[in-house]
Design an enzyme around this catalytic site. Sequence first.
Site, PDB file in Angstrom:
ATOM      1  N   GLY A 251       0.786  -1.225   0.000  1.00 38.64           N
ATOM      2  CA  GLY A 251       0.000   0.000   0.000  1.00 38.64           C
ATOM      3  C   GLY A 251       0.819   1.277   0.000  1.00 38.64           C
ATOM      4  O   GLY A 251       0.247   2.371   0.070  1.00 38.64           O
ATOM      5  N   GLU A 285       4.717  -6.137   1.403  1.00 35.25           N
ATOM      6  CA  GLU A 285       4.127  -6.581   0.135  1.00 35.25           C
ATOM      7  C   GLU A 285       3.881  -5.403  -0.805  1.00 35.25           C
ATOM      8  O   GLU A 285       2.738  -5.109  -1.160  1.00 35.25           O
ATOM      9  CB  GLU A 285       2.797  -7.298   0.417  1.00 35.25           C
ATOM     10  CG  GLU A 285       2.909  -8.474   1.373  1.00 35.25           C
ATOM     11  CD  GLU A 285       1.553  -8.979   1.874  1.00 35.25           C
ATOM     12  OE1 GLU A 285       0.524  -8.319   1.618  1.00 35.25           O
ATOM     13  OE2 GLU A 285       1.535 -10.035   2.518  1.00 35.25           O
ATOM     14  N   PRO A 286       4.943  -4.699  -1.202  1.00 33.93           N
ATOM     15  CA  PRO A 286       4.730  -3.544  -2.080  1.00 33.93           C
ATOM     16  C   PRO A 286       4.352  -3.991  -3.495  1.00 33.93           C
ATOM     17  O   PRO A 286       4.913  -4.942  -4.016  1.00 33.93           O
ATOM     18  CB  PRO A 286       6.099  -2.853  -2.092  1.00 33.93           C
ATOM     19  CG  PRO A 286       7.080  -3.961  -1.860  1.00 33.93           C
ATOM     20  CD  PRO A 286       6.376  -4.953  -0.950  1.00 33.93           C
ATOM     21  N   GLY A 287       3.387  -3.329  -4.061  1.00 40.10           N
ATOM     22  CA  GLY A 287       3.038  -3.552  -5.463  1.00 40.10           C
ATOM     23  C   GLY A 287       3.291  -2.265  -6.223  1.00 40.10           C
ATOM     24  O   GLY A 287       4.298  -2.089  -6.907  1.00 40.10           O
ATOM     25  N   ARG A 288       2.388  -1.319  -6.028  1.00 43.61           N
ATOM     26  CA  ARG A 288       2.462  -0.020  -6.701  1.00 43.61           C
ATOM     27  C   ARG A 288       3.827   0.661  -6.530  1.00 43.61           C
ATOM     28  O   ARG A 288       4.360   1.229  -7.473  1.00 43.61           O
ATOM     29  CB  ARG A 288       1.365   0.874  -6.118  1.00 43.61           C
ATOM     30  CG  ARG A 288       1.121   2.169  -6.846  1.00 43.61           C
ATOM     31  CD  ARG A 288       0.232   3.078  -5.988  1.00 43.61           C
ATOM     32  NE  ARG A 288      -0.931   2.388  -5.464  1.00 43.61           N
ATOM     33  CZ  ARG A 288      -2.111   2.314  -6.071  1.00 43.61           C
ATOM     34  NH1 ARG A 288      -2.290   2.930  -7.218  1.00 43.61           N
ATOM     35  NH2 ARG A 288      -3.121   1.666  -5.522  1.00 43.61           N
ATOM     36  N   ARG A 324      -8.158   3.028 -13.775  1.00 45.42           N
ATOM     37  CA  ARG A 324      -7.995   3.752 -12.501  1.00 45.42           C
ATOM     38  C   ARG A 324      -8.745   5.091 -12.447  1.00 45.42           C
ATOM     39  O   ARG A 324      -9.371   5.390 -11.441  1.00 45.42           O
ATOM     40  CB  ARG A 324      -6.517   3.970 -12.175  1.00 45.42           C
ATOM     41  CG  ARG A 324      -5.738   2.672 -11.903  1.00 45.42           C
ATOM     42  CD  ARG A 324      -4.387   2.937 -11.250  1.00 45.42           C
ATOM     43  NE  ARG A 324      -4.532   3.454  -9.911  1.00 45.42           N
ATOM     44  CZ  ARG A 324      -4.486   4.720  -9.570  1.00 45.42           C
ATOM     45  NH1 ARG A 324      -4.235   5.640 -10.465  1.00 45.42           N
ATOM     46  NH2 ARG A 324      -4.680   5.084  -8.332  1.00 45.42           N
ATOM     47  N   CYS A 355     -17.876   2.948 -25.263  1.00 47.54           N
ATOM     48  CA  CYS A 355     -19.238   3.475 -25.178  1.00 47.54           C
ATOM     49  C   CYS A 355     -19.723   3.497 -23.744  1.00 47.54           C
ATOM     50  O   CYS A 355     -20.563   2.688 -23.329  1.00 47.54           O
ATOM     51  CB  CYS A 355     -20.157   2.654 -26.066  1.00 47.54           C
ATOM     52  SG  CYS A 355     -19.640   2.787 -27.777  1.00 47.54           S
ATOM     53  N   GLU A 356     -19.159   4.378 -22.956  1.00 53.11           N
ATOM     54  CA  GLU A 356     -19.514   4.594 -21.554  1.00 53.11           C
ATOM     55  C   GLU A 356     -19.180   6.039 -21.229  1.00 53.11           C
ATOM     56  O   GLU A 356     -18.081   6.507 -21.563  1.00 53.11           O
ATOM     57  CB  GLU A 356     -18.647   3.725 -20.616  1.00 53.11           C
ATOM     58  CG  GLU A 356     -18.886   2.251 -20.674  1.00 53.11           C
ATOM     59  CD  GLU A 356     -20.166   1.810 -19.983  1.00 53.11           C
ATOM     60  OE1 GLU A 356     -20.663   2.539 -19.101  1.00 53.11           O
ATOM     61  OE2 GLU A 356     -20.658   0.736 -20.343  1.00 53.11           O
ATOM     62  N   TYR A 384      -1.530  -1.523 -11.672  1.00 49.87           N
ATOM     63  CA  TYR A 384      -2.993  -1.563 -11.846  1.00 49.87           C
ATOM     64  C   TYR A 384      -3.407  -0.948 -13.174  1.00 49.87           C
ATOM     65  O   TYR A 384      -4.468  -0.332 -13.283  1.00 49.87           O
ATOM     66  CB  TYR A 384      -3.706  -0.904 -10.645  1.00 49.87           C
ATOM     67  CG  TYR A 384      -3.254  -1.511  -9.342  1.00 49.87           C
ATOM     68  CD1 TYR A 384      -3.671  -2.799  -9.000  1.00 49.87           C
ATOM     69  CD2 TYR A 384      -2.355  -0.864  -8.503  1.00 49.87           C
ATOM     70  CE1 TYR A 384      -3.215  -3.400  -7.839  1.00 49.87           C
ATOM     71  CE2 TYR A 384      -1.899  -1.462  -7.342  1.00 49.87           C
ATOM     72  CZ  TYR A 384      -2.340  -2.728  -7.021  1.00 49.87           C
ATOM     73  OH  TYR A 384      -1.883  -3.332  -5.872  1.00 49.87           O
TER      74      TYR A 384
END
Length: 442
Positions: A251, A285-288, A324, A355-356, A384
């Site tokens: 995080g 547990e780093p991801g970003r 994101r 188409c959103e 992500y």
Amino acid sequence: MTPLGEGADAPRSGFERIAGALTCRGVSLEEAAGEFGTPLYLYDAEGVAERVRRFQVTFREISFLPAYSVKANGSLAILNRIAALGAGADIVSQGELERALRAGFPPERIVFAGVGKGEEEMVAGLRAGIYAFHVESAGELDLLSRVARDEGRVAPVGLRVNPDVESPTPHAYTRTGHAASKFGIPVEEAEALYVERRNDPHLEFLGIDAHIGSQIMETEPYLRAFHVVLGMLDRLREGGIDLAYLDLGGGFGVGYDGEEGLDLEDLAREIVPPIRERGLQLILEPGRAVVGESGVLLTRVRYLKRAGVKTFVITDAGMTELIRPSHYEGFHRILPVRETEGAPRVIADVVGPICESGDFLARDREMSLPQPGELLAVKTAGAYGFTMASNYNARPRPAEVMVEGGEVHLIRRRETLDDLMRGEEIPHPREAPGPLKPSECP
Ligand SMILES: *Cc1c(COP(=O)(O)O)cnc(C)c1O
């Protein structure tokens, strides 16, 4: 002011503007987009490695395992480079287990989290010989024990506790450490489980895990969670249950707008001494924080459109490539790959072709007005990004390339139309009637 406020972060990221054009470690982003097409994810392998090493150096005084969170960016090539540095992996599914193993992570450096693990996933983790399962409920612990018994094995376990701390993440969807979240086991219940199940011959309690959320910029919520978990470890130790590791999750925030990310040294100053004193192993547990800043999404402008007071920059990438902005209200800088002199400043929405109405990369963004055909770089898209890409609107997922040693390597080819329909079948295909004759028109 430098155009689009860019520049302040140039030295510490691998992306630099040289003679007006964005580059990655000497590689021209324009050339990469020309060769591999757009939308295109481009990663800086050296930047990823630097960030893994930063974790290793910061916590070098204690027994430390950085377990990279595979869900942030699960590309085999990126995983391989992270594994080669001696890091471990934090996984949340059997698919991620398979990815991690194929990329070269030793199973004894893999931890397995997730609130809804299935029996097959437990079997796969046990057979692979992973370091620990991070168990998130009493029901899961029951099933894991039974599965381990059937497999004739002992399951290594860390309970994931919910330390009930509010973490100031930018969006509610990325908060996981408060009492109302689906993640983790309340402290008292977890403590009781360690005691009640201590003699289960199919479980081996190895540690405690907590993960309080994502994109956290301050150390304070980590310290609160740390002290909750440390208190548990101490009480359990007094009761004769000696756990080997403390996992504080991931995080760690990164600067999406050029600001400094979470101060790791600050965190280390507080948590290293009590961990060393107790002879514990620390897992993070780093991801970003490992991959976020080392990726960009390259996209080309297709059209400009004005509607009422609004200006739309319509690009070939949208929420199918990078969700994101619409899912988390995530902010990404969007820079012209080549600066054009005298482009007017406008306030525009940068939107994709999907188409959103929720399909946008930026809203009400002050920027230099780009022209159709121009290449834009969506910054800090290494985490992500591709992992959350979808085939909605039957869009092939983009190619991914990695810059390493001054060269661009294709690490995942763009999906083809055949890829989109792979695995589908039409039972007894029927033919459509011939062309409509005017007389048949209703
Ligand atoms: C997503 C996740 C992480 C990584 O979060 P980042 O914000 O990318 O660092 C770590 N641990 C668990 C259990 C997760 O679910």
